[in-house]
Design a protein around this motif. Structure first.
Motif, short mmCIF file in Angstrom:
data_model
loop_
_atom_site.label_atom_id
_atom_site.label_comp_id
_atom_site.label_asym_id
_atom_site.label_seq_id
_atom_site.Cartn_x
_atom_site.Cartn_y
_atom_site.Cartn_z
N ARG A 251 0.87 -1.18 0.00
CA ARG A 251 0.00 0.00 0.00
C ARG A 251 0.90 1.22 0.00
O ARG A 251 1.41 1.64 1.05
CB ARG A 251 -0.91 0.01 1.24
N PRO A 252 1.16 1.80 -1.17
CA PRO A 252 2.11 2.91 -1.27
C PRO A 252 1.75 4.12 -0.42
O PRO A 252 2.64 4.86 0.01
CB PRO A 252 2.08 3.25 -2.77
N ASP A 253 0.47 4.34 -0.12
CA ASP A 253 0.08 5.54 0.63
C ASP A 253 0.59 5.52 2.06
O ASP A 253 0.75 6.58 2.69
CB ASP A 253 -1.45 5.70 0.62
N ILE A 254 0.88 4.33 2.61
CA ILE A 254 1.44 4.26 3.97
C ILE A 254 2.78 3.50 3.98
O ILE A 254 3.24 3.04 5.02
CB ILE A 254 0.45 3.58 4.95
N ALA A 255 3.38 3.38 2.79
CA ALA A 255 4.67 2.70 2.64
C ALA A 255 4.64 1.29 3.20
O ALA A 255 5.64 0.79 3.71
CB ALA A 255 5.79 3.51 3.31
#
Length: 365
Positions: free
Chosen positions: A180-184
């Motif tokens: 999930r790139p938004d929270i690394a």
């Protein structure tokens, strides 16, 4: 979360470098380069200086029994298209350098064990959406070594020496990842197959070469990371390695010991946990701790003079325009061990340590 990208790179390095412990492990078979952003060439070098010394049953010092060594690795990662990336990597995943000075312990002087392994790896990763990806590849592994017995404790076997000549065999890796790139966030599991070697063997008590079978262990890495603040990354790893299947039973040695093995390792599980912190637009710091529990067997062989480990690692990262430089240091605390032969304690080793200094250079193109 773009502000954690540099910290994520530090996490990858810390996991790969802090996991030098269980069995003959020296790299933790780190695959983090496959998950790096963009096209990258990476070179890493580190120097390890063990401090392992004990006393034999006569009260004599064994001297330093573990040699200092230098490790290096190379990785080339390229994106083939938005969904597919490739990795070519050369590493030294496993190794051992143990030797007892002939001028120190009269019971063990001349005993030695050397293992050297090189591995060329090629892998592909395919992402079918922003969250899920699968990766896999082939490995070509070259392994060689030698073992010798010296000192009074071995009696008539003192002076025995065996060379295991280089063997090159293939293996594979398979893995799955969720992001999930938004929270690394990234969770990745990777399985490394066992590799079966058949080594040409020369024992100094035979006038001819024979063949010895050996298995490089299968292993599984579970890696995870997540941003816990805008500039802070929490990361960790659990690594399991099946060292109990690693056996070395050359013909004469096996015939004299009822099928015994020169290797007496147990399966290992290594736990690592760390934090990466962005300090400025160009600097990031990171710290990690790793742990291997003590083995169930308290009395170990002369080729295995430590038991368990706790490791600490500190490093910084400098991000330039198209390069990244990461120097780091590590201090590994190794557990005490009693050395025995035929249920007789022949040496005791107190707590030991290994100091490691390294640097990694990444170039983006």
């Amino acid at each position: 979360m773009g502000s954690t990208r540099i910290a994520a790179g530090c996490a990858a390095l810390a996991l790969g470098s802090a996991a030098q412990a269980g069995g003959l492990d020296r790299t933790g078979q780190n695959l983090s380069a496959l998950f790096s952003q963009g096209n990258v060439i990476s070179i890493d070098v580190h120097r390890a200086r063990p401090d392992i010394e004990g006393r034999d049953a006569l009260g004599r010092s064994t001297g330093q029994v573990a040699d200092a060594y230098t490790q290096w690795g190379f990785a080339y990662k390229q994106d083939l298209n938005p969904q597919t990336s490739m990795l070519i990597m050369l590493t030294h995943p496993f190794g051992l350098d143990i030797g007892y000075d002939r001028h120190q312990s009269p019971l063990l002087g001349g005993t030695e064990a050397r293992v050297n392994t090189h591995e060329l790896l090629g892998a592909l990763r395919y992402r079918w959406n922003e969250q899920w990806g699968v990766h896999g590849g082939l490995r070509m592994q070259r392994s060689e070594g030698k073992v010798g017995f010296g000192g009074r404790i071995f009696g008539g076997a003192s002076g025995y020496h065996v060379d295991f000549r280089p063997s090159t065999e293939p293996g594979y890796l398979l893995g799955l990842s969720y992001e999930r790139p938004d929270i690394a966030l990234r969770i990745a599991g990777t399985y490394y197959s066992a590799i079966h070697h058949k080594m040409s063997t020369l024992e100094n008590v035979l006038p001819m070469t024979t063949s010895t079978s050996s298995t490089s262990p299968q292993s599984f890495n579970l890696d995870a990371q997540v941003a816990i603040a805008s500039n802070t990354l929490l990361f960790g790893q659990i690594r399991w390695t099946q060292w109990s299947k690693f056996r070395l039973s050359p013909l004469v040695f096996a015939s004299q010991t009822g099928g015994g093995s020169l290797a007496d390792l147990e399966d290992t599980t290594t736990y690592s946990l760390g934090l990466g912190q962005k300090l400025s637009s160009q600097w990031t710091g990171f710290a990690a701790v790793s742990y291997d529990r003590k083995n169930h067997t308290n009395a170990l062989s002369a080729l295995r003079p430590t038991n368990g480990r706790t490791g600490y690692m500190l490093g910084v990262n400098y991000q330039g325009q198209d390069f990244k430089l990461t120097p780091w240091i590590s201090y590994q605390c190794l557990g005490a061990a009693d050395i025995s032969i035929a249920n007789r304690t022949i040496a005791r080793f107190g707590d030991s340590a290994v100091k490691v200094f390294g640097v990694t250079l990444d170039y983006a193109f």
